[in-house]
Design a protein around this motif. Sequence first.
Motif, PDB file in Angstrom:
ATOM      1  N   LYS A  25       0.806  -1.225   0.000  1.00 22.66           N
ATOM      2  CA  LYS A  25       0.000   0.000   0.000  1.00 22.66           C
ATOM      3  C   LYS A  25       0.834   1.268   0.000  1.00 22.66           C
ATOM      4  N   ASP A  26       2.058   1.190   0.544  1.00 21.66           N
ATOM      5  CA  ASP A  26       2.936   2.363   0.537  1.00 21.66           C
ATOM      6  C   ASP A  26       3.826   2.406  -0.711  1.00 21.66           C
ATOM      7  N   GLN A  27       3.662   1.445  -1.602  1.00 21.69           N
ATOM      8  CA  GLN A  27       4.408   1.330  -2.861  1.00 21.69           C
ATOM      9  C   GLN A  27       5.921   1.213  -2.650  1.00 21.69           C
ATOM     10  N   MET A  28       6.349   0.707  -1.492  1.00 26.68           N
ATOM     11  CA  MET A  28       7.778   0.585  -1.199  1.00 26.68           C
ATOM     12  C   MET A  28       8.333  -0.801  -1.531  1.00 26.68           C
ATOM     13  N   ARG A  29       7.447  -1.749  -1.832  1.00 29.87           N
ATOM     14  CA  ARG A  29       7.912  -3.103  -2.112  1.00 29.87           C
ATOM     15  C   ARG A  29       6.960  -3.776  -3.087  1.00 29.87           C
ATOM     16  N   ALA A  30       7.521  -4.473  -4.056  1.00 29.71           N
ATOM     17  CA  ALA A  30       6.716  -5.273  -4.974  1.00 29.71           C
ATOM     18  C   ALA A  30       6.540  -6.649  -4.350  1.00 29.71           C
ATOM     19  N   THR A  31       5.303  -7.130  -4.295  1.00 31.89           N
ATOM     20  CA  THR A  31       5.023  -8.418  -3.650  1.00 31.89           C
ATOM     21  C   THR A  31       4.860  -9.555  -4.647  1.00 31.89           C
ATOM     22  N   SER A  32       4.560  -9.249  -5.888  1.00 29.35           N
ATOM     23  CA  SER A  32       4.494 -10.290  -6.921  1.00 29.35           C
ATOM     24  C   SER A  32       4.746  -9.651  -8.277  1.00 29.35           C
ATOM     25  N   PHE A  33       5.238 -10.485  -9.196  1.00 31.53           N
ATOM     26  CA  PHE A  33       5.542 -10.015 -10.540  1.00 31.53           C
ATOM     27  C   PHE A  33       5.282 -11.164 -11.505  1.00 31.53           C
ATOM     28  N   ASP A  34       4.184 -11.075 -12.249  1.00 35.66           N
ATOM     29  CA  ASP A  34       3.827 -12.088 -13.248  1.00 35.66           C
ATOM     30  C   ASP A  34       4.037 -11.471 -14.621  1.00 35.66           C
ATOM     31  N   TYR A  35       4.723 -12.200 -15.495  1.00 31.16           N
ATOM     32  CA  TYR A  35       5.099 -11.600 -16.769  1.00 31.16           C
ATOM     33  C   TYR A  35       5.053 -12.605 -17.912  1.00 31.16           C
ATOM     34  N   GLU A  36       5.066 -12.026 -19.112  1.00 28.68           N
ATOM     35  CA  GLU A  36       5.131 -12.809 -20.347  1.00 28.68           C
ATOM     36  C   GLU A  36       6.071 -12.075 -21.298  1.00 28.68           C
ATOM     37  N   ILE A  37       7.119 -12.776 -21.721  1.00 25.50           N
ATOM     38  CA  ILE A  37       8.086 -12.200 -22.660  1.00 25.50           C
ATOM     39  C   ILE A  37       7.527 -12.352 -24.076  1.00 25.50           C
ATOM     40  N   GLY A  38       7.568 -11.275 -24.834  1.00 30.39           N
ATOM     41  CA  GLY A  38       7.104 -11.293 -26.217  1.00 30.39           C
ATOM     42  C   GLY A  38       8.268 -11.341 -27.190  1.00 30.39           C
ATOM     43  N   PRO A  39       8.010 -10.995 -28.419  1.00 32.31           N
ATOM     44  CA  PRO A  39       9.050 -11.048 -29.449  1.00 32.31           C
ATOM     45  C   PRO A  39      10.116  -9.969 -29.261  1.00 32.31           C
ATOM     46  N   GLU A  40      11.249 -10.192 -29.893  1.00 30.09           N
ATOM     47  CA  GLU A  40      12.323  -9.206 -29.883  1.00 30.09           C
ATOM     48  C   GLU A  40      11.869  -7.960 -30.640  1.00 30.09           C
ATOM     49  N   ILE A  41      12.279  -6.812 -30.141  1.00 33.48           N
ATOM     50  CA  ILE A  41      11.992  -5.546 -30.805  1.00 33.48           C
ATOM     51  C   ILE A  41      13.154  -5.264 -31.754  1.00 33.48           C
ATOM     52  N   PRO A  42      12.890  -5.109 -33.041  1.00 35.41           N
ATOM     53  CA  PRO A  42      13.984  -4.875 -34.000  1.00 35.41           C
ATOM     54  C   PRO A  42      14.782  -3.612 -33.652  1.00 35.41           C
ATOM     55  N   GLU A  43      16.075  -3.676 -33.825  1.00 33.36           N
ATOM     56  CA  GLU A  43      16.944  -2.547 -33.519  1.00 33.36           C
ATOM     57  C   GLU A  43      16.539  -1.301 -34.304  1.00 33.36           C
ATOM     58  N   SER A  44      15.977  -1.470 -35.469  1.00 27.31           N
ATOM     59  CA  SER A  44      15.546  -0.332 -36.284  1.00 27.31           C
ATOM     60  C   SER A  44      14.434   0.485 -35.607  1.00 27.31           C
ATOM     61  N   LYS A  45      13.762  -0.083 -34.597  1.00 33.37           N
ATOM     62  CA  LYS A  45      12.685   0.622 -33.885  1.00 33.37           C
ATOM     63  C   LYS A  45      13.131   1.207 -32.550  1.00 33.37           C
ATOM     64  N   TRP A  46      14.340   0.896 -32.113  1.00 33.83           N
ATOM     65  CA  TRP A  46      14.785   1.326 -30.790  1.00 33.83           C
ATOM     66  C   TRP A  46      14.753   2.844 -30.622  1.00 33.83           C
ATOM     67  N   GLU A  47      15.245   3.577 -31.591  1.00 32.47           N
ATOM     68  CA  GLU A  47      15.291   5.035 -31.453  1.00 32.47           C
ATOM     69  C   GLU A  47      13.895   5.616 -31.347  1.00 32.47           C
ATOM     70  N   ASP A  48      12.960   5.145 -32.173  1.00 34.74           N
ATOM     71  CA  ASP A  48      11.586   5.648 -32.129  1.00 34.74           C
ATOM     72  C   ASP A  48      10.916   5.349 -30.792  1.00 34.74           C
ATOM     73  N   LEU A  49      11.318   4.256 -30.146  1.00 35.62           N
ATOM     74  CA  LEU A  49      10.716   3.846 -28.877  1.00 35.62           C
ATOM     75  C   LEU A  49      11.515   4.321 -27.665  1.00 35.62           C
ATOM     76  N   ALA A  50      12.558   5.121 -27.908  1.00 34.71           N
ATOM     77  CA  ALA A  50      13.424   5.641 -26.845  1.00 34.71           C
ATOM     78  C   ALA A  50      14.085   4.509 -26.054  1.00 34.71           C
ATOM     79  N   LEU A  51      14.510   3.483 -26.756  1.00 37.84           N
ATOM     80  CA  LEU A  51      15.257   2.386 -26.147  1.00 37.84           C
ATOM     81  C   LEU A  51      16.723   2.606 -26.438  1.00 37.84           C
ATOM     82  N   TRP A  52      17.580   2.257 -25.508  1.00 39.47           N
ATOM     83  CA  TRP A  52      19.008   2.461 -25.709  1.00 39.47           C
ATOM     84  C   TRP A  52      19.774   1.220 -25.365  1.00 39.47           C
TER      85      TRP A  52
END
Length: 124
Positions: A97-124
């Motif tokens: 409730k105080d946002q000081m700790r994450a208690t769970s993290f459920d995730y799904e990895i998707g496809p690779e993002i092409p390097e040609s899109k990194w700049e447009d997406l502000a990825l470095w």
Amino acid sequence: MRRWLFLIFLGLVSPAGAASMDQSLLKLDPEERAHQVCILKGILDINRAKKLTHVDRLKTSILSRATFDGTTVVAKGGAVRANHRWYQVKFTCAVTKDQMRATSFDYEIGPEIPESKWEDLALW
């Protein structure tokens, strides 16, 4: 405090750094604080699961804006960097409730993002 003990054990944060990190988190607004603790937990959990190796960055709102309801961050358009490559990621992260700790993290990895899109997406 347990997450900092784990990071101290790994050598990623010193005991003084853990206190400083908590002080820094308290300066953030609740939504940003929740995003930051979810990013930290996400990097640790994804590395631990070994679905990807050498994960060092996680972003919550790359392809679409993440949502926050006070105790949950939902990112349907995030990105994770592993081995200097970016991948799409969706996740749901519960925080205290105080946002000081994450208690769970459920995730799904998707496809690779092409390097040609990194700049447009502000990825470095």
